[in-house]
Each structure stands twice: as C-alpha cells, then as structure tokens.
Write a protein that holds these residues in place. Structure first.
Motif, PDB file in Angstrom:
ATOM      1  N   SER A 122       0.814  -1.213   0.000  1.00 22.81           N
ATOM      2  CA  SER A 122       0.000   0.000   0.000  1.00 22.81           C
ATOM      3  C   SER A 122       0.848   1.263   0.000  1.00 22.81           C
ATOM      4  O   SER A 122       0.380   2.337  -0.398  1.00 22.81           O
ATOM      5  N   PRO A 126      -1.438   2.983  -2.946  1.00 19.05           N
ATOM      6  CA  PRO A 126      -2.394   3.296  -1.872  1.00 19.05           C
ATOM      7  C   PRO A 126      -3.832   2.912  -2.190  1.00 19.05           C
ATOM      8  O   PRO A 126      -4.658   2.826  -1.277  1.00 19.05           O
ATOM      9  N   GLY A 127      -4.142   2.640  -3.448  1.00 14.64           N
ATOM     10  CA  GLY A 127      -5.501   2.237  -3.796  1.00 14.64           C
ATOM     11  C   GLY A 127      -5.724   0.740  -3.751  1.00 14.64           C
ATOM     12  O   GLY A 127      -6.834   0.270  -4.041  1.00 14.64           O
ATOM     13  N   HIS A 194     -15.916   1.311  -1.390  1.00 10.94           N
ATOM     14  CA  HIS A 194     -15.360   2.398  -0.586  1.00 10.94           C
ATOM     15  C   HIS A 194     -14.281   3.133  -1.367  1.00 10.94           C
ATOM     16  O   HIS A 194     -14.196   4.371  -1.328  1.00 10.94           O
ATOM     17  N   ARG A 195     -13.456   2.394  -2.113  1.00 13.25           N
ATOM     18  CA  ARG A 195     -12.389   3.026  -2.889  1.00 13.25           C
ATOM     19  C   ARG A 195     -12.959   3.933  -3.973  1.00 13.25           C
ATOM     20  O   ARG A 195     -12.405   4.996  -4.278  1.00 13.25           O
ATOM     21  N   THR A 198     -13.681   7.138  -2.184  1.00 12.81           N
ATOM     22  CA  THR A 198     -12.610   7.844  -1.472  1.00 12.81           C
ATOM     23  C   THR A 198     -11.256   7.788  -2.169  1.00 12.81           C
ATOM     24  O   THR A 198     -10.359   8.564  -1.831  1.00 12.81           O
ATOM     25  N   GLY A 199     -11.076   6.841  -3.102  1.00 10.98           N
ATOM     26  CA  GLY A 199      -9.779   6.654  -3.727  1.00 10.98           C
ATOM     27  C   GLY A 199      -8.806   5.858  -2.897  1.00 10.98           C
ATOM     28  O   GLY A 199      -7.669   5.615  -3.315  1.00 10.98           O
ATOM     29  N   ARG A 200      -9.225   5.431  -1.728  1.00  7.46           N
ATOM     30  CA  ARG A 200      -8.332   4.725  -0.802  1.00  7.46           C
ATOM     31  C   ARG A 200      -8.631   3.233  -0.788  1.00  7.46           C
ATOM     32  O   ARG A 200      -9.789   2.808  -0.716  1.00  7.46           O
ATOM     33  N   GLY A 201      -7.595   2.435  -0.838  1.00  8.69           N
ATOM     34  CA  GLY A 201      -7.743   1.002  -0.661  1.00  8.69           C
ATOM     35  C   GLY A 201      -7.741   0.652   0.812  1.00  8.69           C
ATOM     36  O   GLY A 201      -7.656   1.531   1.682  1.00  8.69           O
ATOM     37  N   GLN A 202      -7.821  -0.638   1.106  1.00  4.96           N
ATOM     38  CA  GLN A 202      -7.745  -1.059   2.503  1.00  4.96           C
ATOM     39  C   GLN A 202      -7.426  -2.545   2.583  1.00  4.96           C
ATOM     40  O   GLN A 202      -7.440  -3.256   1.570  1.00  4.96           O
TER      41      GLN A 202
END
Length: 392
Positions: A122, A126-127, A194-195, A198-202
C-alpha cells in the motif's frame, strides 16, 4: 496483456478492467479469485516454481492434471516466480504495485520479508484492496496451520456431524475454505465500493475459524445466545421435524416440513390428515418434542410406495423433499432443470469442463474465457508486460 491464442473477448463483465494479483493457493483464495475472474477481472496467478499444491492432489485427474486444481483456476494466467530470486521478486512487487486487488493466503506476516505485505504494497499502491486469508487470524492464531479439516475439528463442526453414538465426521467438502473464499469476495467488493468513493484502498482480512463460527449460524447461536451446546444428531435437525431422510419402499427420501402448513400438506398426501390435528404434532415445537412418536407414523405410510412416486406427489402439494443423489445425479438433475451447470472454457484439446459460476447477472453475466493454466504458461507474456514502463 494480450494473447493471440486467446478466444474472442466475451462481453465485458462487471469487474472488467480490474487487475487481481493472486498470490493464493489451495482452495479458499483460488476459489475467490476464480469467481472474480468469471465476473471479468484479469487474474494473474502467481505460483512458486513448484506450483500450486493442488496440482499434485490426485486422483482424480483429467489428462494427467488434478481435477481439484482444474475446479478452481479457470480464467487465470499463470506466472511462476521464485520470491527468493531478486529478478522474480522485483516482478512480483511490480505486479502488486499495478494491481487493483491482491489476494494472499500465506501465514500472517509471511510476505513481510519480501516486501509484499499490506503495509509495503500500500506504500507504493495506496488504492490497493489487499485481501489476506488465514486459518485463525493474525493475532494469537497466526502461527497455526489453516487447513479446512483442522478448522472443522477446532470450530466444533465435527462434533455436530455423524450419528449420536458414533465418532465425529468431517463434512464431505472443504466447507469452510469455500465459505471463507466467499467472505473474502464480499470484503473485496465492499472495499472496492469504498475506494470508488474515497480513492483509498484497505486491508481485508478473513480467516477460516471466524467464517466457521459465523457459518454454523443456528448452532453457534444456540450456545452464544441460549447457553446450549449442540451435539451431533445424525441427519436429524435440532429444531424441526420432519427435516431428515425417511425410508420409503425403495430407499430414503429427504422430507422437510418447515412450518405447520407444510406439515398439513404432508399429512394430506400421506393419507393421514388426522396427524396434523393431533395436539402432539400440531405445531413445530410439538413435532420436534414428540419426534420419536411421530416418525414411525410417517414411515408406516411412506414405506407403502417408492420414493419417486412420493417425490412427485409431495412436490405438487408444496412439500419440500428430494431423493439423495450421487454427485453425477446432482449434476444431471441441474441439467434437467435447465440450469446448464457445466461450462467448457478453452478450445480443442485445451477445453476443460467446469462448473458454472452460480451468479446470474442480467446485463453483465459471468464469462468463461480461459481454461485453467499450466504452470507458468503465461510467464513470458506477463514478465514482458511488467517490464514495460507505466505512466502512473
């Protein structure tokens, strides 16, 4: 990536355009990534030079390849990478950097030394939606081996399976591997949603024991909500009767009565309508409490005729029932119903029959583009693609 030998492209699936770096092996991870691939994702299966363990799990085989492996690896491309080799490790890291989704089932923390753990990946991507599948989670159970059979034993499932006075048995399939693979997909799709916002992975984490405790639903609820420890009852159900095989003139028939109306319909077909009005059997809890009195009364009628005669009459009356089929009979029955359970990705001698993805979508259906790959079959293509510069 392109492949001149690949079949014509199918209609774009709902996950088309997503790249999955599949660092999983055996069953839970490969099953999850195969279903993602069926829905249009591009899946790159990363294997060690020895290959996925299930390649050697045989018999049975088809053309000297394990049918176990074939059952969970269609629609993927394979590259063999030795993570202890600097060049191969660089390729693996680049694949993870470009991926939308990464799936792995190493022991928790096992990829950290290669810089392929979630924190490392990540950092450069980051995605990334990064899914980790383990046997017992990343806490106190991190070092425990996570085979399905072990989890069937330790979760309590085997204590529920078998005759009351006999030994515990495993389920006939690796039920928690499959269940955990499905839970992994749910987590991945939620993280993708969610990505998109927000553009964010997890980091998505699932483990076989948690899936087992969730999947044993009424049995684990009996304990955590009611303080009751369920034990094995053979084919009987702890809260319903009839809900088990009952003998007929030529074999057992599964008969269920999930409510009082179904039981009345059953009694009408069997020619004993008075049983539905008997206070011992009138309600679900009464039938369950008095099953030992009710069972012989039902069996006395059922033994007068063959099971398939009863099957057709009971189904027509709205009573759920069915014969106990072998696997080939189960596939055949699905064919009779028009469910088309068998698909055959590949062409010519590479065509491999496979079981259809169970999901039906009206606009973007699953597609079956590639047969399960040979070990490293697409290695040159994938390595060349990873060596190309990117603009991101």
């Amino acid at each position: 990536m392109t492949d001149s030998s690949a079949p014509p492209p199918a209609p774009a699936g709902p996950l088309s355009g997503l790249l999955v770096a599949d660092f999983s092996r055996i069953l839970a991870g490969p099953y999850a990534t195969m279903l993602l691939a069926d829905l249009g994702a591009e899946v790159v299966k990363v294997e060690s030079p020895a290959g996925d363990d299930t390649r050697t799990w045989m018999p049975p085989v088809r053309d000297e390849v394990s049918t176990y492996y074939l059952g969970v690896n269609r629609n993927k491309r394979s590259v063999a990478l030795d993570l202890k080799d600097a060049g191969d490790l660089a390729a693996a890291r680049e694949l993870a950097r470009r991926a939308d989704i990464m799936v792995e089932n190493f022991k928790p923390g096992g990829l950290r030394r290669f810089g392929l753990d979630y924190e490392s990946v990540s950092g450069s991507n980051p995605g990334i939606v990064y899914a980790s599948i383990s046997g017992f989670g990343s806490g106190g159970g991190a070092s425990l081996p996570g085979y399905d059979l072990i989890v069937q034993a330790m979760s309590g499932l085997m204590s529920l399976t078998g005759e009351p006075d006999g030994p515990p048995y495993r389920a006939g399939i690796s039920v928690f591997d499959v269940m955990t693979g499905l839970h992994a997909i749910i987590g991945v799709l939620a993280a993708l949603h969610h990505r998109a916002e927000t553009g964010r992975g997890q980091h998505v984490e699932v483990n076989l024991l948690s899936s087992a405790l969730s999947g044993m639903v009424n049995h684990t609820s009996a304990f955590v909500a009611g303080g009751v420890v369920p034990m094995r009852m053979g084919n009987a159900h702890p809260s319903l009767f009839p809900y088990e095989p009952l003998p007929t003139a030529d074999g057992d028939l599964i008969i269920t009565a999930g409510n009082d109306g179904q039981f009345r319909a059953l009694c009408e077909v069997l020619g004993v309508p008075e049983l539905a009005g008997d206070p011992r059997f009138a309600r679900t809890k009464d039938r369950t409490a008095n099953r030992e009195e009710l069972r012989p009364l039902l069996v006395e009628r059922l033994k007068q005729r063959p099971k398939m005669e009863w099957f057709h009459e009971l189904v027509a009356a709205g009573v759920a029932c069915g014969p106990i089929n072998t696997v080939d009979e189960g596939v055949g029955f699905a064919e009779e119903l028009g469910l088309d359970p068998v698909v055959t990705p590949g062409e010519g001698d590479r065509a491999v029959p496979s079981v259809r993805n169970p999901i039906s979508l009206s606009l973007t259906p699953p597609s079956y583009r590639l047969p399960p790959p040979a070990l490293g079959e697409h290695g040159a293509e994938i390595r060349a693609w990873l060596a190309e510069p990117t603009t991101d």
